[in-house]
Design a protein around this motif. Structure first.
Motif, PDB file in Angstrom:
ATOM      1  N   THR A 130       6.257  11.077-123.557  1.00 51.22           N
ATOM      2  CA  THR A 130       6.341  10.327-124.814  1.00 51.22           C
ATOM      3  C   THR A 130       5.229  10.736-125.765  1.00 51.22           C
ATOM      4  OG1 THR A 130       7.368   8.442-123.684  1.00 51.22           O
ATOM      5  CG2 THR A 130       6.392   8.030-125.846  1.00 51.22           C
ATOM      6  N   ASP A 131       4.035  10.953-125.213  1.00 55.05           N
ATOM      7  CA  ASP A 131       2.909  11.393-126.045  1.00 55.05           C
ATOM      8  C   ASP A 131       3.159  12.768-126.655  1.00 55.05           C
ATOM      9  OD1 ASP A 131       1.562   9.069-125.542  1.00 55.05           O
ATOM     10  OD2 ASP A 131       0.302   9.902-123.941  1.00 55.05           O
ATOM     11  N   LEU A 132       4.050  13.553-126.009  1.00 56.47           N
ATOM     12  CA  LEU A 132       4.416  14.860-126.564  1.00 56.47           C
ATOM     13  C   LEU A 132       5.515  14.756-127.600  1.00 56.47           C
ATOM     14  CD1 LEU A 132       4.420  17.205-123.412  1.00 56.47           C
ATOM     15  CD2 LEU A 132       2.659  16.987-125.162  1.00 56.47           C
ATOM     16  N   GLY A 133       6.019  13.529-127.812  1.00 58.82           N
ATOM     17  CA  GLY A 133       7.069  13.330-128.803  1.00 58.82           C
ATOM     18  C   GLY A 133       8.466  13.266-128.232  1.00 58.82           C
ATOM     19  N   LEU A 134       8.594  13.258-126.903  1.00 58.44           N
ATOM     20  CA  LEU A 134       9.917  13.178-126.270  1.00 58.44           C
ATOM     21  C   LEU A 134      10.246  11.711-126.005  1.00 58.44           C
ATOM     22  CD1 LEU A 134       9.536  16.149-123.756  1.00 58.44           C
ATOM     23  CD2 LEU A 134      10.576  16.170-126.016  1.00 58.44           C
ATOM     24  N   TYR A 135      10.667  11.023-127.036  1.00 58.99           N
ATOM     25  CA  TYR A 135      10.867   9.572-126.953  1.00 58.99           C
ATOM     26  C   TYR A 135      12.144   9.172-126.207  1.00 58.99           C
ATOM     27  CZ  TYR A 135       7.325   9.857-130.599  1.00 58.99           C
ATOM     28  OH  TYR A 135       6.186  10.148-131.304  1.00 58.99           O
ATOM     29  N   HIS A 136      13.018  10.137-125.940  1.00 56.00           N
ATOM     30  CA  HIS A 136      14.298   9.810-125.304  1.00 56.00           C
ATOM     31  C   HIS A 136      14.197   9.702-123.784  1.00 56.00           C
ATOM     32  CE1 HIS A 136      13.925  14.149-124.830  1.00 56.00           C
ATOM     33  NE2 HIS A 136      14.823  14.075-123.854  1.00 56.00           N
ATOM     34  N   VAL A 137      13.024   9.896-123.223  1.00 55.52           N
ATOM     35  CA  VAL A 137      12.901   9.952-121.756  1.00 55.52           C
ATOM     36  C   VAL A 137      12.801   8.568-121.122  1.00 55.52           C
ATOM     37  CG1 VAL A 137      11.777  12.208-121.867  1.00 55.52           C
ATOM     38  CG2 VAL A 137      10.370  10.133-121.826  1.00 55.52           C
ATOM     39  N   GLY A 138      12.705   7.528-121.910  1.00 56.11           N
ATOM     40  CA  GLY A 138      12.456   6.194-121.388  1.00 56.11           C
ATOM     41  C   GLY A 138      13.449   5.720-120.346  1.00 56.11           C
ATOM     42  N   SER A 154       8.749  24.648-123.208  1.00 52.18           N
ATOM     43  CA  SER A 154       7.873  24.277-124.320  1.00 52.18           C
ATOM     44  C   SER A 154       6.810  23.270-123.886  1.00 52.18           C
ATOM     45  CB  SER A 154       8.698  23.681-125.464  1.00 52.18           C
ATOM     46  OG  SER A 154       9.413  22.530-125.016  1.00 52.18           O
ATOM     47  N   ILE A 155       6.994  22.681-122.700  1.00 52.33           N
ATOM     48  CA  ILE A 155       6.005  21.741-122.166  1.00 52.33           C
ATOM     49  C   ILE A 155       4.948  22.546-121.413  1.00 52.33           C
ATOM     50  CG2 ILE A 155       5.634  19.776-120.626  1.00 52.33           C
ATOM     51  CD1 ILE A 155       8.540  18.982-121.113  1.00 52.33           C
ATOM     52  N   PRO A 156       3.719  22.575-121.879  1.00 48.91           N
ATOM     53  CA  PRO A 156       2.685  23.407-121.249  1.00 48.91           C
ATOM     54  C   PRO A 156       2.348  22.924-119.831  1.00 48.91           C
ATOM     55  CG  PRO A 156       2.016  22.679-123.454  1.00 48.91           C
ATOM     56  CD  PRO A 156       3.207  21.863-123.061  1.00 48.91           C
ATOM     57  N   LEU A 157       2.463  23.825-118.857  1.00 48.62           N
ATOM     58  CA  LEU A 157       2.115  23.481-117.477  1.00 48.62           C
ATOM     59  C   LEU A 157       0.646  23.098-117.372  1.00 48.62           C
ATOM     60  CD1 LEU A 157       2.605  23.291-114.438  1.00 48.62           C
ATOM     61  CD2 LEU A 157       2.284  25.780-114.308  1.00 48.62           C
ATOM     62  N   SER A 158      -0.207  23.813-118.081  1.00 46.03           N
ATOM     63  CA  SER A 158      -1.645  23.540-118.001  1.00 46.03           C
ATOM     64  C   SER A 158      -1.971  22.132-118.485  1.00 46.03           C
ATOM     65  CB  SER A 158      -2.425  24.564-118.833  1.00 46.03           C
ATOM     66  OG  SER A 158      -2.016  24.529-120.192  1.00 46.03           O
ATOM     67  N   GLN A 159      -1.286  21.692-119.531  1.00 46.18           N
ATOM     68  CA  GLN A 159      -1.526  20.352-120.076  1.00 46.18           C
ATOM     69  C   GLN A 159      -1.018  19.281-119.125  1.00 46.18           C
ATOM     70  OE1 GLN A 159      -0.175  19.983-124.110  1.00 46.18           O
ATOM     71  NE2 GLN A 159      -0.615  17.775-124.228  1.00 46.18           N
ATOM     72  N   LEU A 160       0.158  19.512-118.558  1.00 52.74           N
ATOM     73  CA  LEU A 160       0.715  18.565-117.593  1.00 52.74           C
ATOM     74  C   LEU A 160      -0.177  18.473-116.355  1.00 52.74           C
ATOM     75  CD1 LEU A 160       2.938  16.783-116.346  1.00 52.74           C
ATOM     76  CD2 LEU A 160       4.095  18.889-115.629  1.00 52.74           C
ATOM     77  N   ALA A 161      -0.618  19.622-115.842  1.00 51.36           N
ATOM     78  CA  ALA A 161      -1.456  19.640-114.638  1.00 51.36           C
ATOM     79  C   ALA A 161      -2.777  18.914-114.887  1.00 51.36           C
ATOM     80  CB  ALA A 161      -1.707  21.077-114.206  1.00 51.36           C
ATOM     81  N   GLN A 162      -3.345  19.093-116.077  1.00 48.43           N
ATOM     82  CA  GLN A 162      -4.599  18.405-116.394  1.00 48.43           C
ATOM     83  C   GLN A 162      -4.393  16.894-116.419  1.00 48.43           C
ATOM     84  OE1 GLN A 162      -7.894  19.802-117.105  1.00 48.43           O
ATOM     85  NE2 GLN A 162      -8.201  17.641-116.617  1.00 48.43           N
TER      86      GLN A 162
END
Length: 213
Positions: A130-138, A154-162
């Motif tokens: 949601t913070d990435l702007g994907l509001y439909h995942v709820g 388009s979703i960065p693995l490094s950002q998700l892993a952090q």
């Protein structure tokens, strides 16, 4: 050597960050996971009383989720383990004198977004997306979220892993507190006295009494 003895030798080597025992990882549990700001290192312990039968199923789970993977085995398992794991997987050999490095863990290039996110609660993963702007995942279920993460490059693995590492590290004090509470509850429970088994003599006496009646 058994599992607790090997873990006791492993823990002092895990410097910085936190380590978590029995972290659910896909369809298995990693024995120990060392989590720092920069990486997650999964460890699988195989003592003398363990077998290597589950290694082919455990390894893909760890390889999809952790930056580094190491198997900690006794000398008994070493020769049989090596053909089962790729060269980037680290190997430590447990001996009575301590842990002997056989092969250092290398960088794992097979990490998957869905597996990394699977280490967190679903609500936390949705918060990240949601913070990435994907509001439909709820309203999406876990499997739908996993599919989305594995296909959306388009979703960065490094950002998700952090994000995952930070959340798991923040959760450790809560884990320790909950563990202490459970231990205190166990110690506060009254000790149950075991019923003494009936002896053959007592049983025979009852039978004689019944017959006399």
């Amino acid at each position: 050597m058994n599992d607790p003895e090997i873990r006791a030798m492993l823990y002092p080597l895990l410097q910085g960050g936190v380590y978590v025992d029995e972290l659910p990882t896909s369809t298995t549990r990693a024995d120990v996971v060392h989590i720092t700001e920069h990486y997650m290192h999964g460890f699988e312990v195989k003592g003398d009383n363990d077998t290597l039968q589950r290694v082919p199923k455990q390894l893909p789970c760890y390889a999809n989720a952790y930056d580094l993977v190491t198997f900690v085995v006794t000398e008994k398992h070493l020769e049989k383990l090596l053909p089962l794991v790729p060269e980037w997987v680290g190997v430590l050999v447990a001996t009575p004198e301590g842990l002997r490095p056989h092969r250092a863990a290398g960088y794992n290039a097979t990490v998957q977004r869905g597996a990394v996110a699977g280490l967190l609660r679903l609500t936390e993963v949705k918060e990240f997306l949601t913070d990435l702007g994907l509001y439909h995942v709820g309203l999406l279920r876990r499997r739908d979220i996993t599919k989305l993460l594995n296909t959306a490059h388009s979703i960065p693995l490094s950002q998700l892993a952090q994000f995952v590492r930070t959340r798991l590290m923040q959760r450790m004090p809560q884990r320790l507190e909950a563990r202490a509470v459970r231990k205190a509850e166990r110690l506060s429970r009254p000790v149950r006295r075991r019923k003494k088994p009936k002896t053959k003599r007592a049983t025979a006496t009852k039978v004689r009494v019944r017959r006399a009646a």
